[in-house]
Scaffold this motif. Structure first.
Motif, PDB file in Angstrom:
ATOM      1  N   ALA A  39      39.659-111.665 -13.735  1.00  0.00           N
ATOM      2  CA  ALA A  39      39.761-112.677 -12.684  1.00  0.00           C
ATOM      3  C   ALA A  39      38.790-113.837 -12.909  1.00  0.00           C
ATOM      4  O   ALA A  39      38.116-114.289 -11.983  1.00  0.00           O
ATOM      5  CB  ALA A  39      39.526-112.043 -11.314  1.00  0.00           C
ATOM      6  N   GLY A  40      38.705-114.291 -14.153  1.00  0.00           N
ATOM      7  CA  GLY A  40      37.838-115.414 -14.471  1.00  0.00           C
ATOM      8  C   GLY A  40      36.366-115.071 -14.492  1.00  0.00           C
ATOM      9  O   GLY A  40      35.520-115.971 -14.520  1.00  0.00           O
ATOM     10  N   MET A  41      36.035-113.805 -14.492  1.00  0.00           N
ATOM     11  CA  MET A  41      34.637-113.372 -14.452  1.00  0.00           C
ATOM     12  C   MET A  41      34.295-112.692 -15.772  1.00  0.00           C
ATOM     13  O   MET A  41      35.041-111.846 -16.262  1.00  0.00           O
ATOM     14  CB  MET A  41      34.451-112.401 -13.283  1.00  0.00           C
ATOM     15  N   SER A  80      33.990 -97.044 -13.300  1.00  0.00           N
ATOM     16  CA  SER A  80      33.265 -98.318 -13.240  1.00  0.00           C
ATOM     17  C   SER A  80      34.209 -99.518 -13.276  1.00  0.00           C
ATOM     18  O   SER A  80      34.073-100.453 -12.474  1.00  0.00           O
ATOM     19  CB  SER A  80      32.267 -98.408 -14.393  1.00  0.00           C
ATOM     20  N   HIS A  81      35.158 -99.543 -14.205  1.00  0.00           N
ATOM     21  CA  HIS A  81      36.079-100.681 -14.292  1.00  0.00           C
ATOM     22  C   HIS A  81      36.974-100.803 -13.061  1.00  0.00           C
ATOM     23  O   HIS A  81      37.129-101.909 -12.520  1.00  0.00           O
ATOM     24  CB  HIS A  81      36.918-100.587 -15.563  1.00  0.00           C
ATOM     25  N   PRO A  82      37.602 -99.721 -12.568  1.00  0.00           N
ATOM     26  CA  PRO A  82      38.407 -99.870 -11.349  1.00  0.00           C
ATOM     27  C   PRO A  82      37.588-100.358 -10.159  1.00  0.00           C
ATOM     28  O   PRO A  82      38.087-101.158  -9.356  1.00  0.00           O
ATOM     29  CB  PRO A  82      38.960 -98.456 -11.114  1.00  0.00           C
ATOM     30  N   MET A  83      36.339 -99.910 -10.047  1.00  0.00           N
ATOM     31  CA  MET A  83      35.523-100.380  -8.930  1.00  0.00           C
ATOM     32  C   MET A  83      35.190-101.855  -9.099  1.00  0.00           C
ATOM     33  O   MET A  83      35.203-102.619  -8.126  1.00  0.00           O
ATOM     34  CB  MET A  83      34.240 -99.568  -8.803  1.00  0.00           C
ATOM     35  N   ALA A  84      34.907-102.281 -10.332  1.00  0.00           N
ATOM     36  CA  ALA A  84      34.628-103.695 -10.574  1.00  0.00           C
ATOM     37  C   ALA A  84      35.829-104.548 -10.206  1.00  0.00           C
ATOM     38  O   ALA A  84      35.698-105.614  -9.591  1.00  0.00           O
ATOM     39  CB  ALA A  84      34.232-103.903 -12.036  1.00  0.00           C
ATOM     40  N   GLU A  85      37.028-104.092 -10.565  1.00  0.00           N
ATOM     41  CA  GLU A  85      38.235-104.847 -10.226  1.00  0.00           C
ATOM     42  C   GLU A  85      38.459-104.900  -8.723  1.00  0.00           C
ATOM     43  O   GLU A  85      38.872-105.932  -8.185  1.00  0.00           O
ATOM     44  CB  GLU A  85      39.443-104.225 -10.927  1.00  0.00           C
ATOM     45  N   TRP A  86      38.186-103.786  -8.044  1.00  0.00           N
ATOM     46  CA  TRP A  86      38.368-103.775  -6.589  1.00  0.00           C
ATOM     47  C   TRP A  86      37.368-104.724  -5.915  1.00  0.00           C
ATOM     48  O   TRP A  86      37.714-105.441  -4.977  1.00  0.00           O
ATOM     49  CB  TRP A  86      38.202-102.362  -6.039  1.00  0.00           C
ATOM     50  N   LEU A  87      36.135-104.761  -6.400  1.00  0.00           N
ATOM     51  CA  LEU A  87      35.138-105.669  -5.825  1.00  0.00           C
ATOM     52  C   LEU A  87      35.561-107.124  -5.994  1.00  0.00           C
ATOM     53  O   LEU A  87      35.283-107.969  -5.131  1.00  0.00           O
ATOM     54  CB  LEU A  87      33.771-105.444  -6.485  1.00  0.00           C
ATOM     55  N   ALA A  88      36.229-107.437  -7.095  1.00  0.00           N
ATOM     56  CA  ALA A  88      36.668-108.819  -7.340  1.00  0.00           C
ATOM     57  C   ALA A  88      37.948-109.164  -6.605  1.00  0.00           C
ATOM     58  O   ALA A  88      38.356-110.335  -6.599  1.00  0.00           O
ATOM     59  CB  ALA A  88      36.871-109.029  -8.844  1.00  0.00           C
ATOM     60  N   ASP A  90      40.670-109.461  -3.208  1.00  0.00           N
ATOM     61  CA  ASP A  90      40.555-110.010  -1.856  1.00  0.00           C
ATOM     62  C   ASP A  90      40.056-108.968  -0.863  1.00  0.00           C
ATOM     63  O   ASP A  90      39.463-109.322   0.163  1.00  0.00           O
ATOM     64  CB  ASP A  90      41.921-110.534  -1.395  1.00  0.00           C
ATOM     65  N   ALA A  91      40.267-107.689  -1.152  1.00  0.00           N
ATOM     66  CA  ALA A  91      39.813-106.629  -0.248  1.00  0.00           C
ATOM     67  C   ALA A  91      38.335-106.329  -0.432  1.00  0.00           C
ATOM     68  O   ALA A  91      37.620-106.062   0.543  1.00  0.00           O
ATOM     69  CB  ALA A  91      40.640-105.361  -0.472  1.00  0.00           C
ATOM     70  N   GLY A  92      37.851-106.384  -1.686  1.00  0.00           N
ATOM     71  CA  GLY A  92      36.483-105.981  -1.948  1.00  0.00           C
ATOM     72  C   GLY A  92      35.460-107.089  -1.894  1.00  0.00           C
ATOM     73  O   GLY A  92      34.309-106.856  -1.485  1.00  0.00           O
ATOM     74  N   PRO A  94      34.902-109.765   0.079  1.00  0.00           N
ATOM     75  CA  PRO A  94      34.192-110.052   1.337  1.00  0.00           C
ATOM     76  C   PRO A  94      33.170-108.996   1.714  1.00  0.00           C
ATOM     77  O   PRO A  94      32.245-109.267   2.489  1.00  0.00           O
ATOM     78  CB  PRO A  94      35.330-110.103   2.371  1.00  0.00           C
ATOM     79  N   LEU A  95      33.312-107.785   1.172  1.00  0.00           N
ATOM     80  CA  LEU A  95      32.374-106.710   1.489  1.00  0.00           C
ATOM     81  C   LEU A  95      30.981-106.992   0.947  1.00  0.00           C
ATOM     82  O   LEU A  95      29.980-106.610   1.566  1.00  0.00           O
ATOM     83  CB  LEU A  95      32.895-105.391   0.917  1.00  0.00           C
ATOM     84  N   ILE A  96      30.884-107.691  -0.212  1.00  0.00           N
ATOM     85  CA  ILE A  96      29.591-107.840  -0.871  1.00  0.00           C
ATOM     86  C   ILE A  96      29.111-109.275  -0.967  1.00  0.00           C
ATOM     87  O   ILE A  96      27.920-109.517  -1.214  1.00  0.00           O
ATOM     88  CB  ILE A  96      29.644-107.239  -2.291  1.00  0.00           C
ATOM     89  N   GLU A  97      29.972-110.255  -0.785  1.00  0.00           N
ATOM     90  CA  GLU A  97      29.567-111.655  -0.979  1.00  0.00           C
ATOM     91  C   GLU A  97      28.480-112.039   0.013  1.00  0.00           C
ATOM     92  O   GLU A  97      28.646-111.915   1.229  1.00  0.00           O
ATOM     93  CB  GLU A  97      30.785-112.570  -0.809  1.00  0.00           C
ATOM     94  N   GLY A  98      27.332-112.482  -0.517  1.00  0.00           N
ATOM     95  CA  GLY A  98      26.206-112.872   0.324  1.00  0.00           C
ATOM     96  C   GLY A  98      25.480-111.710   0.964  1.00  0.00           C
ATOM     97  O   GLY A  98      24.634-111.930   1.841  1.00  0.00           O
ATOM     98  N   LYS A  99      25.747-110.479   0.533  1.00  0.00           N
ATOM     99  CA  LYS A  99      25.155-109.282   1.148  1.00  0.00           C
ATOM    100  C   LYS A  99      24.083-108.690   0.246  1.00  0.00           C
ATOM    101  O   LYS A  99      24.089-108.880  -0.975  1.00  0.00           O
ATOM    102  CB  LYS A  99      26.241-108.229   1.413  1.00  0.00           C
ATOM    103  N   ALA A 100      23.167-107.951   0.853  1.00  0.00           N
ATOM    104  CA  ALA A 100      22.168-107.185   0.105  1.00  0.00           C
ATOM    105  C   ALA A 100      22.810-105.879  -0.329  1.00  0.00           C
ATOM    106  O   ALA A 100      23.243-105.084   0.504  1.00  0.00           O
ATOM    107  CB  ALA A 100      20.942-106.918   0.971  1.00  0.00           C
ATOM    108  N   VAL A 101      22.868-105.647  -1.651  1.00  0.00           N
ATOM    109  CA  VAL A 101      23.636-104.536  -2.206  1.00  0.00           C
ATOM    110  C   VAL A 101      22.720-103.635  -3.024  1.00  0.00           C
ATOM    111  O   VAL A 101      21.914-104.110  -3.843  1.00  0.00           O
ATOM    112  CB  VAL A 101      24.791-105.051  -3.088  1.00  0.00           C
ATOM    113  N   LEU A 102      22.860-102.327  -2.815  1.00  0.00           N
ATOM    114  CA  LEU A 102      22.194-101.322  -3.640  1.00  0.00           C
ATOM    115  C   LEU A 102      23.268-100.520  -4.366  1.00  0.00           C
ATOM    116  O   LEU A 102      24.200-100.004  -3.739  1.00  0.00           O
ATOM    117  CB  LEU A 102      21.353-100.378  -2.770  1.00  0.00           C
ATOM    118  N   GLU A 103      23.154-100.425  -5.701  1.00  0.00           N
ATOM    119  CA  GLU A 103      24.036 -99.546  -6.451  1.00  0.00           C
ATOM    120  C   GLU A 103      23.272 -98.285  -6.816  1.00  0.00           C
ATOM    121  O   GLU A 103      22.178 -98.347  -7.392  1.00  0.00           O
ATOM    122  CB  GLU A 103      24.537-100.214  -7.734  1.00  0.00           C
TER     123      GLU A 103
END
Length: 360
Positions: A39-41, A80-88, A90-92, A94-103
């Motif tokens: 997705a351009g990333m 790891s790859h499926p989670m990365a795709e889900w984060l990128a 439309d569903a994923g 908004p969950l993390i954009e501008g948020k404090a994230v711990l992996e």
């Protein structure tokens, strides 16, 4: 895993291991730099070329760790790859954009790097293994991750460890008052761990006092045994004893109340985990860490190869954290991977499941 690797690595040891990984990649010694594009990333990271573990020379192990271990963990796990795709998606996003994230359980750090690329800030990548911390640290220094490395850090994190929970929260922007409160929590946790270790050591050593000597033998003739009592009628059958209660070995003891419950400072907005739960003990510890580090309404997103029915059974077995601490904003979702890179990397890929929990 040797117990020493669970100890927080020194900055010198972490630097030496990071330099070793970079040198091995440049010399073609098993590590390689990989690109994840979707997705351009573009995200660049270090990993073993064949996706397996690599033996590290004993001399290097002793220099880095102070002891020798068999392998250097650096495998990219299938979720790891499926989670990365889900984060990128439309569903994923908004969950993390501008948020404090711990992996948690970062491994090679792909998910944390993707979160940073997508606008999460700050991002803290964590793992219990020093080798994984070194891989994440080395990847952050790559040019392709310049926009993801800003505000991203790496830390050593043991799950369900109060001292490490407090250390994780110090990676956020907090006031001096909150920092002092976290210092107190860390000191109390260290003292509690010290006392627990001392008690365990004393228990393992056993009693130190010598057992009293047996009584001396009586001298003289041994008296005959008393005669049996005369029969008084029908023998009475003793009352049946109730069967002993069966111990529920699959239910761990309830954890002690968290010292962070009274902490009113900032916490993470989101906790991410890819391929981190395979055993009930790890599920309980991972949920305990996520619950301690998230505020009410905070989200925990986990992608795992564990089937949804197995995850539900494990949640029930560890004491019902899913009902007492967590809401389920969405049912489990099977993720399909659009990336051919993932299909090529893991030939046995059959899909993974996304679990979402919201802190009550």
């Amino acid at each position: 895993m040797p117990a020493d690797e669970l100890a927080t690595p020194t900055p010198e040891a972490l630097l030496a291991l990071t330099e070793y990984i970079v040198a091995q990649e440049r010399a073609g010694g098993g590590f390689e730099r990989r690109w994840y594009r979707h997705a351009g990333m573009d995200v660049e990271y270090y990993a073993r070329g064949d996706g397996e573990m690599q033996d590290v020379p004993v001399a290097v192990q002793k220099e880095v760790y102070g002891w020798a271990t068999q392998t250097l963990p650096q495998k990219l796990w299938p979720a790891s790859h499926p989670m990365a795709e889900w984060l990128a998606s439309d569903a994923g996003r908004p969950l993390i954009e501008g948020k404090a994230v711990l992996e948690i359980g970062s491994g090679v750090g792909l998910v944390g790097l993707v979160a940073g690329k997508l606008g999460a800030a700050p991002v803290v990548m964590s793992d219990v293994a020093a080798s994984s911390m070194a891989l994440c640290t080395a990847s952050l220094q790559l040019e392709g991750n310049a926009d993801a490395s800003h505000g991203t850090s790496v830390m050593h994190l043991k799950w369900a460890c109060e001292e490490h929970h407090a250390a994780a929260l110090k990676h956020l922007t907090i006031s001096e008052e909150d920092g002092a409160a976290l210092d107190v929590i860390q000191a109390a946790a260290r003292e509690a761990d010290r006392r627990e270790a001392a008690l365990a050591s004393a228990s393992a050593a056993g009693p130190t006092a010598a057992a009293p000597p047996p009584p001396p033998l009586a001298r003289g003739p041994v008296p005959p045994p008393p005669p049996p009592p005369p029969p008084t009628g029908a023998l009475k059958r003793p009352a049946a004893r109730p069967p002993p209660a069966r111990e529920r070995r699959d239910l761990p003891a309830e954890p002690a109340p968290s010292a962070l419950e009274g902490y009113t400072g900032r916490r993470f907005d989101v906790v991410l985990g890819a391929d981190v739960f395979y055993f009930r003990a790890s599920l309980k510890a991972g949920l305990a860490s996520a619950a301690a580090l998230l505020p009410s309404g905070g989200m925990f997103a986990c992608v795992s190869a564990v089937r949804s029915d197995e995850m539900e059974a494990a949640l029930h077995a560890v004491g019902g954290e899913g009902d007492a601490v967590w809401d389920r904003p969405a049912p489990p979702q099977v993720l399909t991977c659009a990336s051919q890179q993932e299909q090529d990397l893991h030939r046995d890929y059959r899909g993974v499941t996304l679990f979402l929990w919201r802190r009550r």
